[in-house]
Write a protein that holds these residues in place. Sequence first.
Motif, short mmCIF file in Angstrom:
data_model
loop_
_atom_site.label_atom_id
_atom_site.label_comp_id
_atom_site.label_asym_id
_atom_site.label_seq_id
_atom_site.Cartn_x
_atom_site.Cartn_y
_atom_site.Cartn_z
N GLY A 1 0.80 -1.22 0.00
CA GLY A 1 0.00 0.00 0.00
C GLY A 1 0.83 1.27 0.00
N GLU A 2 2.16 1.14 0.16
CA GLU A 2 3.06 2.30 0.14
C GLU A 2 3.83 2.34 -1.18
OE1 GLU A 2 4.02 2.92 4.86
OE2 GLU A 2 5.36 1.60 3.72
N MET A 3 4.30 3.53 -1.54
CA MET A 3 5.03 3.71 -2.79
C MET A 3 6.49 3.28 -2.63
SD MET A 3 5.07 4.56 -5.94
CE MET A 3 3.48 5.38 -6.13
N PRO A 4 6.99 2.40 -3.50
CA PRO A 4 8.40 2.03 -3.44
C PRO A 4 9.31 3.25 -3.61
CG PRO A 4 7.20 0.48 -4.79
CD PRO A 4 6.25 1.60 -4.49
N TYR A 5 10.53 3.11 -3.14
CA TYR A 5 11.51 4.19 -3.23
C TYR A 5 12.15 4.23 -4.62
CZ TYR A 5 11.34 3.94 1.92
OH TYR A 5 10.94 3.93 3.24
N TYR A 6 12.65 5.41 -4.98
CA TYR A 6 13.49 5.63 -6.17
C TYR A 6 12.79 5.31 -7.49
CZ TYR A 6 17.02 5.20 -2.49
OH TYR A 6 17.74 5.32 -1.33
N MET A 7 11.46 5.35 -7.54
CA MET A 7 10.77 4.90 -8.74
C MET A 7 11.14 5.72 -9.98
SD MET A 7 9.24 2.13 -8.35
CE MET A 7 8.41 2.17 -9.94
N GLU A 8 11.22 7.04 -9.87
CA GLU A 8 11.56 7.84 -11.04
C GLU A 8 12.97 7.52 -11.52
OE1 GLU A 8 10.95 12.02 -10.71
OE2 GLU A 8 8.85 11.84 -10.09
N GLU A 9 13.90 7.40 -10.59
CA GLU A 9 15.29 7.08 -10.95
C GLU A 9 15.37 5.70 -11.59
OE1 GLU A 9 19.66 6.69 -8.75
OE2 GLU A 9 17.94 7.49 -7.66
N ILE A 10 14.63 4.74 -11.04
CA ILE A 10 14.65 3.38 -11.58
C ILE A 10 14.09 3.36 -13.01
CG2 ILE A 10 13.61 1.09 -11.37
CD1 ILE A 10 13.71 1.56 -8.28
N LEU A 11 12.98 4.03 -13.23
CA LEU A 11 12.38 4.05 -14.56
C LEU A 11 13.28 4.77 -15.57
CD1 LEU A 11 8.63 4.61 -13.67
CD2 LEU A 11 9.70 2.52 -14.56
N ASP A 12 13.97 5.82 -15.13
CA ASP A 12 14.93 6.50 -16.02
C ASP A 12 16.04 5.53 -16.42
OD1 ASP A 12 13.54 8.87 -15.99
OD2 ASP A 12 14.82 9.83 -14.49
N HIS A 13 16.55 4.78 -15.46
CA HIS A 13 17.59 3.79 -15.77
C HIS A 13 17.05 2.71 -16.71
CE1 HIS A 13 20.97 5.07 -13.38
NE2 HIS A 13 20.27 5.10 -12.25
N LEU A 14 15.86 2.22 -16.40
CA LEU A 14 15.29 1.13 -17.20
C LEU A 14 15.11 1.54 -18.66
CD1 LEU A 14 13.96 -1.66 -17.39
CD2 LEU A 14 11.81 -0.61 -16.68
N LEU A 15 14.60 2.73 -18.88
CA LEU A 15 14.31 3.16 -20.24
C LEU A 15 15.55 3.57 -21.02
CD1 LEU A 15 10.96 5.07 -19.63
CD2 LEU A 15 11.30 2.75 -20.51
N SER A 16 16.69 3.67 -20.33
CA SER A 16 17.95 3.95 -21.03
C SER A 16 18.84 2.71 -21.10
CB SER A 16 18.71 5.09 -20.34
OG SER A 16 19.07 4.74 -19.02
N ALA A 17 18.28 1.56 -20.72
CA ALA A 17 19.06 0.32 -20.70
C ALA A 17 19.10 -0.34 -22.07
CB ALA A 17 18.47 -0.65 -19.68
N ASP A 18 20.13 -1.17 -22.25
CA ASP A 18 20.20 -2.04 -23.43
C ASP A 18 19.73 -3.45 -23.09
OD1 ASP A 18 21.68 -0.24 -25.41
OD2 ASP A 18 22.99 -0.15 -23.65
N LEU A 19 19.82 -3.81 -21.81
CA LEU A 19 19.41 -5.13 -21.36
C LEU A 19 18.77 -5.00 -19.98
CD1 LEU A 19 19.42 -8.28 -21.47
CD2 LEU A 19 21.72 -8.19 -20.49
#
Length: 230
Positions: free
Chosen positions: A149-167
């Motif tokens: 029920g709580e928001m995970p930490y670092y979500m914006e940073e994680i999604l930025d990393h994910l969308l700039s990943a090659d794998l």
Amino acid sequence: MAPKIVILTGAGISAESGLGTFRDKDGIWTKHRIEDVATPEAFARNPLLVQEFYNARRAQAAEARPNPAHAALAELQRAHPGEVVIVTQNVDGLHEAAGAEVLHMHGALAGALCGACDHRWEAPAAMGAEEPCPACHRPAARPDVVWFGEMPYYMEEILDHLLSADLFVAIGTSGNVYPAAGFVEEARVAGIETLEINLEATEASALFDRTLTGPASEAVPDWVAGLLRG
């Protein structure tokens, strides 16, 4: 340019270190109801039960040692010429003990958080029902872990990393809990290569380009060794 790798790890990577997973037949949620120990409402209703649950998990984690899967990911961070970002759902601290740098999206057993003033500090071995905050002194200390029920930490940073990943690689996670369960879908839409490493195939396996199965302590070092050999 060397490929950027984003890795998500779940409870399965720590199982061989003696720490229980959550959703298998002998998992943590077969022994404790989520509603009783892992929600803000549970803490408000029975803080002693919740604190004792996390005290026990903290003590268990303190005795655990990294296994070869943790060591292999730390080696990958050191030796891979490109960026390697490790995101973990685990709260046990074993990645750091192996020498890796990680983003703890679900917090850490080693941390404490004040529910009144948001102050954070290193958690003592045991916390009580009315544990005081060292900053504001109110009896509002809780484990610095993300409850249902709580928001995970670092979500914006994680999604930025994910969308700039090659794998994108998911290791030891069931793929059932959002938002982490949606990472493979985000990667697929962005055209990013995806890999799952798990003890066995999961319900989410069909979403990945490839799946490697086997104990994490074997499958992860084998994958890392092959990747570093090129």
